[in-house]
Design a protein around this motif. Structure first.
Motif, PDB file in Angstrom:
ATOM      1  N   THR A   1     -19.986 -63.410   5.979  1.00 15.52           N
ATOM      2  CA  THR A   1     -19.425 -64.797   6.586  1.00 15.52           C
ATOM      3  C   THR A   1     -20.417 -65.764   5.615  1.00 15.52           C
TER       4      THR A   1
ATOM      5  N   GLU B   1     -14.285 -66.925  11.561  1.00 15.64           N
ATOM      6  CA  GLU B   1     -14.566 -65.848  12.692  1.00 15.64           C
ATOM      7  C   GLU B   1     -14.127 -66.255  13.982  1.00 15.64           C
TER       8      GLU B   1
ATOM      9  N   ASP C   1     -12.074 -64.949   7.619  1.00 13.78           N
ATOM     10  CA  ASP C   1     -13.067 -64.141   8.225  1.00 13.78           C
ATOM     11  C   ASP C   1     -12.690 -63.274   9.395  1.00 13.78           C
ATOM     12  N   GLU C   2     -12.460 -61.954   9.234  1.00 14.11           N
ATOM     13  CA  GLU C   2     -12.272 -61.110  10.155  1.00 14.11           C
ATOM     14  C   GLU C   2     -11.002 -61.339  11.019  1.00 14.11           C
TER      15      GLU C   2
HETATM   16 MG   LIG Z   1     -19.415 -62.558   9.858  1.00 17.26          MG
END
Ligand SMILES: [Mg+2]
Ligand SMILES: Nc1ncnc2c1ncn2[C@@H]1O[C@H](COP(=O)(O)OP(=O)(O)OP(=O)(O)O)[C@@H](O)[C@H]1O
Length: 282
Positions: free
Chosen positions: A62, A109, A185-186
């Motif tokens: 991140t 995220e 992000d994810e």
């Molecule tokens: Mg992360």
């Protein structure tokens, strides 16, 4: 080795590959003036490709995305060494608004949609920096809703959407900015396996049909390598391995540590003997 460089190495007679749209060169990132989190990270994202950045919790994935989007600033973080080159310009430590205007959009995220706004209002938020007129924005809104038909049916507040729908909305909102590069992000975080599949299908489809350039951060290596042409593996603020999709999928260490098995008792990838040996060969 960088994807573009790999292609030239295999075919030396071919014309030199174009400079990647994004090139992170040996960056160091420090939070609060003292906490060194990234220790010389380099990666390339060629235009029109999906590149993935993999690694365990706390590796610095991140942080890498925030160094690119400028959002580090909001957490008292700074790129203290190296360059983030986007379309030939060093954008390291520029203000996030300026970086958005240059065409980079980060999907955070945990989705971060605005829960007390409707789907359409959320999507329109994505277009706030655009200057190409209301009709172009309206056209894109229709296109995004065509990609995510389920969102079209949801007329209430975004807070009532399911986790998967919220992730789709977050991606759709990024598309509304017409970015040249999306940082994801994810996207699989917290989703049931079926929804994870759906989210990755859409990432592949957007890349194929709209030539969307994406840097995809994931812990789900299997899904990410299914969508990406090239991958980097990060541990403790460093890239410990990188390679083309198939090379990483075939790599024994990657298989053992990132593609199932392993589990809680997993040792660190970089401490693995065979990995060290391999690294010396590379
Ligand atoms: Mg992360
Ligand atoms: N704002 C901050 N201030 C100080 N340290 C931070 C800050 N944000 C992150 N860190 C530290 O930097 C390291 C990397 O964090 P980062 O969030 O980039 O990891 P990550 O790879 O995204 O992990 P995860 O998979 O859990 O999301 C961690 O040790 C974390 O504690």
């Amino acid at each position: 080795m960088a994807p573009a460089a790999a292609a030239t190495a295999e075919s030396p007679s071919a014309a030199p590959a174009r400079e990647p749209i994004l090139s992170v060169n040996n960056i160091e990132v420090v939070y609060d003036d003292v906490i060194l989190v990234l220790r010389g990270v380099s990666l390339d994202v060629p235009e029109g490709e999906v590149v993935t950045l993999l690694g365990p919790n706390g590796a610095g994935k991140t942080t890498t995305l925030k160094a690119i989007s400028g959002l580090l600033r909001t957490e008292n973080g700074e790129v203290t060494r190296g360059e983030v080159r986007f379309m030939g310009e060093n954008i390291a430590n520029m203000a996030p608004e300026q970086i958005v205007r240059k065409g980079i959009f980060q999907v955070m995220e945990g989705r971060r949609i605005v829960e007390d706004m409707t789907v359409v209002e959320n999507l329109r938020l994505g277009a706030y920096t655009r200057k190409d007129g209301a009709s172009a924005v309206k056209r894109d809104l229709e296109m995004v809703l065509d990609y995510f038909p389920r969102l079209r049916e949801r007329t209430g507040l975004a807070g009532y959407l399911s986790g998967g729908e919220q992730q789709m909305l977050a991606i759709g909102r990024a598309m509304m900015a017409r970015p040249k590069l999306i940082l994801l992000d994810e996207p699989s975080m917290g989703l049931a396996p079926l929804l994870v599949k759906e989210v990755f299908n859409i990432i592949r489809q957007l890349n194929r049909e709209l030539n969307m350039t994406t840097l995809l951060v994931e812990q789900n290596a299997k899904m990410a390598l299914g969508a990406a042409s090239y991958g980097y593996i990060m541990e403790s603020g460093k890239i410990v391995m990188d390679g083309a999709q198939q090379d990483l999928l075939d790599n024994e260490d990657v298989k053992e540590f990132y593609l199932g098995g392993g589990g809680e008792h997993r040792k660190s990838f970089k401490n693995l003997k065979s990995y060290k040996r391999r690294k010396r060969w590379l």
